[in-house]
Design a protein around this motif. Structure first.
Motif, mmCIF file in Angstrom:
data_model
loop_
_atom_site.group_PDB
_atom_site.id
_atom_site.type_symbol
_atom_site.label_atom_id
_atom_site.label_comp_id
_atom_site.label_asym_id
_atom_site.label_seq_id
_atom_site.Cartn_x
_atom_site.Cartn_y
_atom_site.Cartn_z
ATOM 1 N N ASN A 61 0.806 -1.225 0.000
ATOM 2 C CA ASN A 61 0.000 0.000 0.000
ATOM 3 C C ASN A 61 0.839 1.274 0.000
ATOM 4 O OD1 ASN A 61 -2.869 -1.038 0.301
ATOM 5 N ND2 ASN A 61 -1.859 -2.052 2.019
ATOM 6 N N ALA A 62 1.872 1.285 -0.807
ATOM 7 C CA ALA A 62 2.673 2.510 -0.892
ATOM 8 C C ALA A 62 1.974 3.547 -1.762
ATOM 9 C CB ALA A 62 4.048 2.191 -1.461
ATOM 10 N N LEU A 63 1.215 3.089 -2.747
ATOM 11 C CA LEU A 63 0.602 4.009 -3.710
ATOM 12 C C LEU A 63 -0.908 4.077 -3.524
ATOM 13 C CD1 LEU A 63 2.522 2.833 -6.895
ATOM 14 C CD2 LEU A 63 2.766 5.062 -5.814
ATOM 15 N N ALA A 64 -1.465 5.256 -3.742
ATOM 16 C CA ALA A 64 -2.922 5.414 -3.699
ATOM 17 C C ALA A 64 -3.311 6.596 -4.576
ATOM 18 C CB ALA A 64 -3.391 5.649 -2.268
ATOM 19 N N LEU A 65 -4.590 6.666 -4.915
ATOM 20 C CA LEU A 65 -5.087 7.837 -5.625
ATOM 21 C C LEU A 65 -5.124 8.995 -4.646
ATOM 22 C CD1 LEU A 65 -8.075 6.289 -7.581
ATOM 23 C CD2 LEU A 65 -6.060 7.343 -8.619
ATOM 24 N N SER A 66 -4.827 10.180 -5.147
ATOM 25 C CA SER A 66 -4.883 11.359 -4.312
ATOM 26 C C SER A 66 -5.624 12.456 -5.062
ATOM 27 C CB SER A 66 -3.453 11.802 -3.992
ATOM 28 O OG SER A 66 -3.470 12.919 -3.153
ATOM 29 N N LYS A 67 -6.309 13.306 -4.326
ATOM 30 C CA LYS A 67 -7.113 14.398 -4.898
ATOM 31 C C LYS A 67 -8.221 13.850 -5.782
ATOM 32 C CE LYS A 67 -3.297 17.575 -4.551
ATOM 33 N NZ LYS A 67 -2.394 18.420 -5.309
ATOM 34 N N ARG A 68 -8.835 14.750 -6.581
ATOM 35 C CA ARG A 68 -9.961 14.291 -7.385
ATOM 36 C C ARG A 68 -10.081 15.071 -8.686
ATOM 37 N NH1 ARG A 68 -15.030 15.559 -3.666
ATOM 38 N NH2 ARG A 68 -16.115 14.528 -5.365
ATOM 39 N N ALA A 71 1.797 8.289 0.264
ATOM 40 C CA ALA A 71 0.919 8.854 1.293
ATOM 41 C C ALA A 71 0.900 10.391 1.333
ATOM 42 C CB ALA A 71 1.283 8.278 2.656
ATOM 43 N N PHE A 72 1.983 11.012 1.671
ATOM 44 C CA PHE A 72 1.944 12.466 1.839
ATOM 45 C C PHE A 72 2.495 13.187 0.613
ATOM 46 C CE2 PHE A 72 1.932 10.743 6.160
ATOM 47 C CZ PHE A 72 0.788 11.364 6.649
ATOM 48 N N LYS A 76 6.000 2.593 9.677
ATOM 49 C CA LYS A 76 4.937 2.243 8.730
ATOM 50 C C LYS A 76 4.393 3.482 8.025
ATOM 51 C CE LYS A 76 3.063 -1.386 11.383
ATOM 52 N NZ LYS A 76 1.914 -2.007 11.999
ATOM 53 N N ILE A 77 4.916 4.642 8.398
ATOM 54 C CA ILE A 77 4.458 5.881 7.769
ATOM 55 C C ILE A 77 5.412 6.278 6.645
ATOM 56 C CG2 ILE A 77 3.917 8.331 8.171
ATOM 57 C CD1 ILE A 77 2.006 6.334 9.611
#
Lengths: 165, 585
Positions: free
Chosen positions: B164-171, B180-181, B577-578
């Motif tokens: 889970n290093a990558l995720a969608l951000s914003k829209r 994450a950040f 983990k952060i």
């Protein structure tokens, strides 16, 4: 010197809120589907979502930190910037926009030296934009906390803001 | 069975078949973009739309299961226009600097534009929206300007690797895929496995290249450049030169590297054999001496960072043996340097790996036991193939040549390191000997082979029942590690004596540095090739390798000796983990 002192106070107060956060999210422990509820609670508590609060929620609810950041950046309700003591909302709905809402906004940004979505360094004001508050007859309109100001001239803005400490 | 028609052709398929699969059976290829055979269909791109008679809206072929009696049309004017519009919009938001892109000629988007026939882009990107390239990772580069938001990288990182290093951000139009950040992959929990780079259809995720630095070293007459190649390379490099997946190119690879100008061509397989002696001795010592069990393997650097981040309580169980790459690095600047009388500062140690995490591993601050950075540069399979093409080398035409002495000789036990279960099998072949003093009659331990996510086996070693487990892909690793954690907590001990973990699905033959366009079927074929080579070699047990016997006799003393510990063993950290950074307790 003064502002520095104030800032530290604010941080100290924030630190004191963490045990309260732990208490509030206890019921969501290990329940990833309840993420948004936990974030709402945290935002109500701090006025925004500090990084440390996000980390605690990640750990307690067992939700990856990347997912939490994704949710926070998706919903405009959530903020990662501390909110000021007073909130300024400049209306940019159609009517306000045509009657100079944009200029009002620019003036606010310039006078307070902060951009939309931001907070002044002394945490006195946060600046946001809204799309129509139903006061089109008063365009251009602006909200400070719950007070509505109509026909806002950019020269009058500082007089209005003076009232809020 | 379900009967449907595809473009008026009757076809019968099993329940649960998607339109995409049914169409394939009827002889029609439906174009796809976000779809990948190893991932759950998500339907995020919409390129695969088709018409179904009686349905008001177009259906996404990759994720719609066929229903009895459906008449499906894959090539109507509406389907063609829709696909074209979707693709035009994707291209409009994509940096189209194709000739200089790392994916040029290997890009799925480029191929799709050719297939669908795009001749003109109506919409252009606002140059103001140029986003920063993420260069923070030691292994992986992320270019959001190329990203088409297909989410394959998120899927593999989340579902298969559970990192889970990558995720969608914003829209909306601001949507990006990021860590994450948004502080960069180098400041995240990313374990550098590089599976995202294998699954990315475009040039948005790729390895951080060291090609220029390696050419510079090769061209510097003052430098003595040595090279090692991981076991899996010989089963995949051929694909980059148009050979069938799974073609064994060990000899051709050695010849090609020599012709490129490397001063000494060795083989990581040599130190894979050495790893078995070190790790095997450790396993036997822990079993007979009452040490911590199970012993967990330590060859896979993606797994090691994953363990340090998510399972730090198991770090004492992980073997202290370095990975074969790092053993090789340390020995190239000590053993080899002394033997040849070359000052170690003049040696440049290069490794060819199927792996992006090896780039991170070689820069770990503790990997300097030769008093220099033990391995200087790591090149992925894709990078060495690029260099070979630059050098005008046609791998197919190379003769078969052996690697150089004294670090080139290897056994079948070493070559199977590249496939899931291989390290365990190799370790058991030698552990049997170390415990009993006799040789295992049948060295083929098939229970630990194959592509099942978690495999278990029990080996009888003179009455002692050795229970072992093997997991590949970090999601599978979690299953076995959670079980071990529970057992240790509740019963004080685990049922397993030894566990092999490889970060990538399929083991190293499925590594993050493998040729583009890979899937599980290819990974499987490469693994089978390594077992074939194993069978063909004169020695199939690591402890039989004459060069290994020599290095212990001349240099290291015996396995787990003080010198061996200094050069060939390591230690681990605990990570956040952060942000994945080391936590000092």
């Amino acid at each position: 010197m003064d502002s520095e002192h104030q800032c530290q106070c604010a941080q100290q107060n924030e630190e004191e809120l963490y045990p309260k956060l732990e208490e509030m999210i206890e019921q969501h422990k290990g329940r990833p589907t309840e993420l948004i509820m936990a974030l709402h609670k945290a935002q109500n508590l701090f006025g925004y979502l500090p990084k440390k609060a996000q980390e605690i929620i990640s750990e307690r609810l067992n939700v990856p930190i990347s997912t939490i950041c994704g949710v926070i950046t998706f919903y405009s309700f959530f903020s990662t910037v501390p909110k000021g003591r007073h909130s300024i909302k400049v209306c940019l709905g159609t009517a306000c926009y045509v009657r100079g809402g944009q200029q009002t906004l620019e003036r606010v940004e310039k006078e307070l030296n902060t951009k939309v979505g931001g907070t002044t360094e002394d945490r006195r004001f946060s600046v946001d934009v809204v799309r129509c508050i139903g006061a089109c007859g008063l365009a251009p309109a602006m909200l400070v906390d719950n007070d509505v100001y109509g026909r806002v001239k950019s020269t009058k803005i500082m007089d209005i803001l003076k009232k809020y400490e | 069975m379900i009967k449907v028609t595809i473009n008026n052709i009757n076809v019968e398929v099993k329940e649960g078949t998607t339109i995409l699969e049914a169409a394939k059976k009827a002889g029609f290829a439906i174009p796809t973009l976000c779809y990948h055979p190893d991932l759950k269909p998500k339907g995020s791109c919409g390129i695969c739309v088709v018409e179904v008679e009686g349905m008001p809206a177009l259906k996404r072929a990759c994720m719609t299961e066929v229903v009895n009696g459906w008449n499906i049309h894959t090539n109507t004017p509406l389907v063609r226009t829709t696909r074209k519009t979707i693709l035009e919009l994707i291209l409009a938001d994509h940096d189209m600097d194709c000739p200089t892109c790392i994916k040029n000629n290997r890009c799925e988007l480029q191929n799709l534009a050719a297939t669908i026939g795009i001749s003109d882009i109506k919409y252009r990107k606002d140059p103001q929206t140029k986003k920063d390239i993420d260069n923070t990772s030691l292994s992986i580069v992320r270019d959001p300007n190329k990203c088409i938001l297909c989410e394959r990288c998120i899927q593999v990182c989340e579902e298969i690797q559970t990192v889970n290093a990558l995720a969608l951000s914003k829209r909306g139009s601001e949507t990006v895929i990021t860590d994450a950040f948004d502080t960069g992959l180098g400041n995240s929990v990313c374990v550098n496995c590089g599976q995202c780079t294998v699954f990315c259809p475009v040039g948005a995720l790729y390895e951080k290249s060291d090609i220029d630095k390696v050419w510079e070293a090769i061209n510097d007459p003052e430098k003595h450049v040595v090279v090692q190649e991981a076991p899996a390379i010989r089963a995949m490099l051929g694909e980059e030169f148009g050979m069938e997946p799974g073609t064994l190119v060990a000899g051709k690879m050695h010849a090609a590297l020599r012709r490129m100008g490397f001063d000494a061509v060795f083989d990581t397989n040599f130190t894979a054999d050495l790893t078995i002696l070190e790790e095997g001795t450790e396993i036997v010592g822990r079993i007979t001496g009452g040490g911590k069990l199970p012993v967990i393997t330590s060859c896979s650097p993606g797994w090691i960072k994953f363990m340090e981040t998510f399972y730090p309580h198991l770090s004492e169980y992980v073997s202290t043996a370095k990975s074969p790459q790092q053993m090789f690095g340390a020995l190239s600047k000590t053993y080899y340097a002394e033997m040849k009388g070359i000052p170690p500062e003049k040696i440049v140690s290069v490794s060819i790996m199927p792996c992006t995490a090896k780039k991170f591993e070689c820069k770990r601050p503790e990997m300097r036991d030769s008093n220099y950075q033990d391995v200087d540069y790591v090149l992925t399979t894709r990078e060495i193939a690029r260099m070979m093409r630059q050098a005008g080398i046609d791998l197919k035409e190379m003769p078969d040549e052996p690697a150089d002495d004294p670090m080139g000789e290897y056994t079948g036990a070493a070559t199977i390191f590249g496939a899931t279960g291989g390290v365990m099998e190799a370790a058991l072949r030698s552990a049997y000997f170390l415990v009993t003093g006799r040789e295992l009659d049948d060295v083929d331990i098939v229970a630990v082979r194959g592509m099942d996510g978690v495999k278990e086996a029990e080996i009888d070693v003179d009455g002692l029942k050795l229970k072992v487990a093997v997991a590949h892909g970090l999601g599978n690793a979690r299953k076995i590690l959670d079980k071990v954690t529970e057992q240790l907590k509740n019963e004080g001990k685990s049922e397993y004596h030894a566990i092999e973990i490889m970060a990538c699905p399929g083991g190293c033959v499925g590594g993050g540095g493998q040729p583009w366009g890979s899937d599980m079927a290819r990974r499987t074929r490469r693994g089978e090739t390594l077992y074939k080579e194993d069978k063909s070699l004169p020695y199939r047990r690591s402890h039989e390798n004459p060069s290994i016997k020599l290095i212990y006799e001349k240099y290291l003393g015996k396995p787990n000796s003080e010198k061996a510990h200094h050069l060939l063993h390591t230690h681990y950290y605990k990570r956040s983990k952060i942000d994945g950074k080391v936590i000092n307790d």
